[in-house]
Motif scaffolding. Structure first.
Motif, mmCIF file in Angstrom:
data_model
loop_
_atom_site.group_PDB
_atom_site.id
_atom_site.type_symbol
_atom_site.label_atom_id
_atom_site.label_comp_id
_atom_site.label_asym_id
_atom_site.label_seq_id
_atom_site.Cartn_x
_atom_site.Cartn_y
_atom_site.Cartn_z
ATOM 1 N N GLY A 86 10.178 -21.879 35.838
ATOM 2 C CA GLY A 86 9.461 -20.709 36.310
ATOM 3 C C GLY A 86 9.636 -20.520 37.801
ATOM 4 N N TYR A 119 9.442 -12.221 39.641
ATOM 5 C CA TYR A 119 8.938 -13.572 39.410
ATOM 6 C C TYR A 119 8.836 -13.796 37.908
ATOM 7 C CZ TYR A 119 6.411 -17.914 39.812
ATOM 8 O OH TYR A 119 6.068 -19.241 39.725
ATOM 9 N N VAL A 132 7.864 -16.295 34.544
ATOM 10 C CA VAL A 132 7.013 -17.358 34.021
ATOM 11 C C VAL A 132 7.588 -17.806 32.678
ATOM 12 C CG1 VAL A 132 4.690 -18.006 33.285
ATOM 13 C CG2 VAL A 132 5.001 -16.349 35.136
ATOM 14 N N ILE A 175 -1.481 -16.344 38.257
ATOM 15 C CA ILE A 175 -0.144 -16.555 38.817
ATOM 16 C C ILE A 175 0.216 -15.416 39.765
ATOM 17 C CG2 ILE A 175 2.325 -16.661 38.259
ATOM 18 C CD1 ILE A 175 1.534 -18.161 35.698
ATOM 19 N N LEU A 200 6.244 -9.321 37.743
ATOM 20 C CA LEU A 200 6.154 -10.604 37.047
ATOM 21 C C LEU A 200 6.494 -10.400 35.576
ATOM 22 C CD1 LEU A 200 3.458 -13.294 37.565
ATOM 23 C CD2 LEU A 200 3.911 -12.496 35.240
ATOM 24 N N TRP A 227 2.836 -22.795 30.086
ATOM 25 C CA TRP A 227 3.572 -21.840 30.916
ATOM 26 C C TRP A 227 4.098 -22.589 32.129
ATOM 27 C CZ3 TRP A 227 -1.215 -20.799 28.761
ATOM 28 C CH2 TRP A 227 -1.209 -19.868 27.725
ATOM 29 N N SER A 250 5.469 -22.488 35.908
ATOM 30 C CA SER A 250 5.398 -21.660 37.107
ATOM 31 C C SER A 250 5.467 -22.581 38.317
ATOM 32 C CB SER A 250 4.089 -20.855 37.120
ATOM 33 O OG SER A 250 4.032 -19.993 38.224
ATOM 34 N N HIS A 285 1.171 -22.751 45.726
ATOM 35 C CA HIS A 285 1.021 -22.091 44.426
ATOM 36 C C HIS A 285 0.235 -22.965 43.445
ATOM 37 C CE1 HIS A 285 1.907 -19.493 41.077
ATOM 38 N NE2 HIS A 285 2.548 -20.452 40.434
#
Length: 466
Positions: free
Chosen positions: A199, A212, A214, A388, A401, A423, A425, A455
């Motif tokens: 991710g 971005y 994921v 996110i 995203l 997920w 990321s 993050h």
């Protein structure tokens, strides 16, 4: 393991500025120190260095005041996994798992321009084996734990941080550290997991953020062996049949074969989202395929792009060869290793049968190595997406995203198969041509390293209900 979505930001000037600025932040200074130390551990298979690295991390956690009953070690042969828990205030709330792996693919120092087991900062980049895959993720977990503890944060939900010891080698092993982690009492009832090993964002050639991504699904990782056997004999008396020649023909046929084009809702959404922000013919092909997966011309164009080749079909590629037993003897056995990344919904046996059909030679045996497994798709939940996006939009306001299918393999496969939606990321962006994980001169720009740390900290606070 991991593909182009194990990311880093590629703007050298910006990375240098952030690296220097970060020295004013005590938490990020500490993170860099941890990063330098963990890169020094040669945590590849056969070196028995994962336990030493885990001991270093554990000692740092205990020195910071983390109670020993919130740290668990999970040994397996020469390696080990480790769990760290921050108890939540709501005993009825299911825990959240964060994951990273400590082990790396080996690097031979004689092949590198720089020492792969020493963190070197140069022109805004951190060089070293594992800087991208996945020791930056390990440091992000460590930094988050240490910061939350120092700040006295009491999350509503229990947060569990997993440090995996054999992601690169043990995903299909029943006693692998990821499987031990998934079955641990702290983890088995987790509502979901956030994986740092994939991710991230795509940067344009000029360094501007494009999108971005994921990770919400992974292709099945399966390895097959193609084996030719022969009675052999003396090399001075060649035969019309030869195991090496038979195998060479079979491998060539596999290399020329394309599996059927496939798609699902996730891959179409992903390719369509990337297509909207990709200029020129490449973007047009992505948009056309997303709108109509039967568009063969668009599928062919995507097949020619290494960033998306694995998104539209099963892929198989020869990766190793072994043949013969003496230079003056005809080969009695020749074997090729073929690694496949199988599209969701296709079984391993279906691929084995198709490889046999493609080889079209009864003298070639096609067998499965180990016990590969498929994992389900984790549909992106609105609350996860919001958390996110909120974090990513701090350094990159307004960037789009999208979920995506991972062509490589990560620990997320194991978590998903036991019922823990996962997920991936990482929080970092990269230009696609700057991904050197598993290869020479692996690196991560400094800005990417620090962005990734922030993050994971953001997600832990937001999702944990700090």
């Amino acid at each position: 393991m991991p593909q182009f979505l194990r990311f880093a930001v590629g703007a050298a000037l910006a990375a240098t500025t952030v690296s220097l600025a970060a020295q004013q932040n005590a938490d990020q200074v500490q993170s860099r120190q941890i990063f330098a130390k963990v890169v020094e551990f040669r945590t590849s298979q056969g070196n028995a260095q994962v336990p030493a690295m885990a001991n270093y991390l554990e000692a740092m956690l205990r020195d910071a005041g983390i109670a020993s009953d919130n740290i668990a070690k999970l040994p397996k042969g020469e390696t080990v996994g480790m769990l760290v828990r921050i108890p939540g205030t709501d005993r009825n709330a299911k825990p959240i798992l964060f994951s990273a792996h400590m082990d790396v693919v080996d690097a031979r120092p004689e092949d590198w321009k720089r020492d792969p087991y020493k963190l070197i900062e140069e022109n805004g980049y951190f060089y070293g084996r594992g800087t991208l895959d996945n020791k930056a993720g390990v440091v992000a977990l460590m930094s988050t734990i240490l910061r939350l503890h120092k700040e006295g944060v009491k999350p509503r939900r229990t947060l569990v941080f997993a440090f995996v010891g054999d992601e690169e080698t043990g995903l299909d092993e029943a006693d692998g550290t990821t499987r031990q982690i998934a079955a641990h009492p702290w983890v088995k009832d987790a509502e979901y997991a956030i994986n740092t090993d994939a991710g991230g964002g795509i940067l344009a050639p000029d360094g501007k953020p494009i999108i971005y991504l994921v990770q919400g699904a992974e292709k099945t990782f399966a390895t097959f062996q193609l084996t030719a056997t022969n009675p052999g004999g003396h090399s001075s008396r060649p035969r019309a049949d030869n195991a090496i020649y038979d195998l060479a023909k079979a491998v060539t046929r596999v290399g020329e074969y394309r599996f059927p084009v496939m798609s699902n809702e996730l891959t179409r959404a992903y390719l369509g989202a990337v297509g909207k922000v990709t200029p020129g013919p490449a973007g047009e092909a992505l948009r056309r395929f997303a709108a109509n997966p039967a568009d063969s011309a668009a599928a062919d164009a995507i097949w020619g792009d290494p960033e998306f080749v694995g998104t539209t079909r099963t892929t198989c590629v020869a990766t190793m060869l072994s043949a013969g037993h003496a230079e003056n003897a005809l080969p009695q056995k020749a074997t090729a290793t073929v690694n496949c990344r199988i599209f969701p919904g296709v079984t391993v046996d279906d691929v084995r049968q198709q490889l046999s059909n493609v080889v079209a030679d009864p003298k070639i045996a096609v067998t499965v190595v180990g016990a590969p497994f498929a994992s389900p798709v984790s549909e992106l939940r609105p609350d996860i997406e919001r958390a996110i996006a909120q974090s990513i939009h701090k350094p990159y306001p307004g960037v789009a995203l999208s979920p995506y299918l991972e062509s490589g393999g990560t620990d997320g496969m194991v978590y998903r198969t036991v019922g823990i939606p996962t997920w991936a990321s990482s929080g970092v962006f990269i230009k696609p041509d700057e991904m050197f994980a598993h290869g020479l001169d692996e690196r991560i720009p400094a800005k990417s390293f620090y962005d990734g740390i922030e993050h994971i900290y953001d997600l832990a606070r937001t999702l944990g209900g700090a």
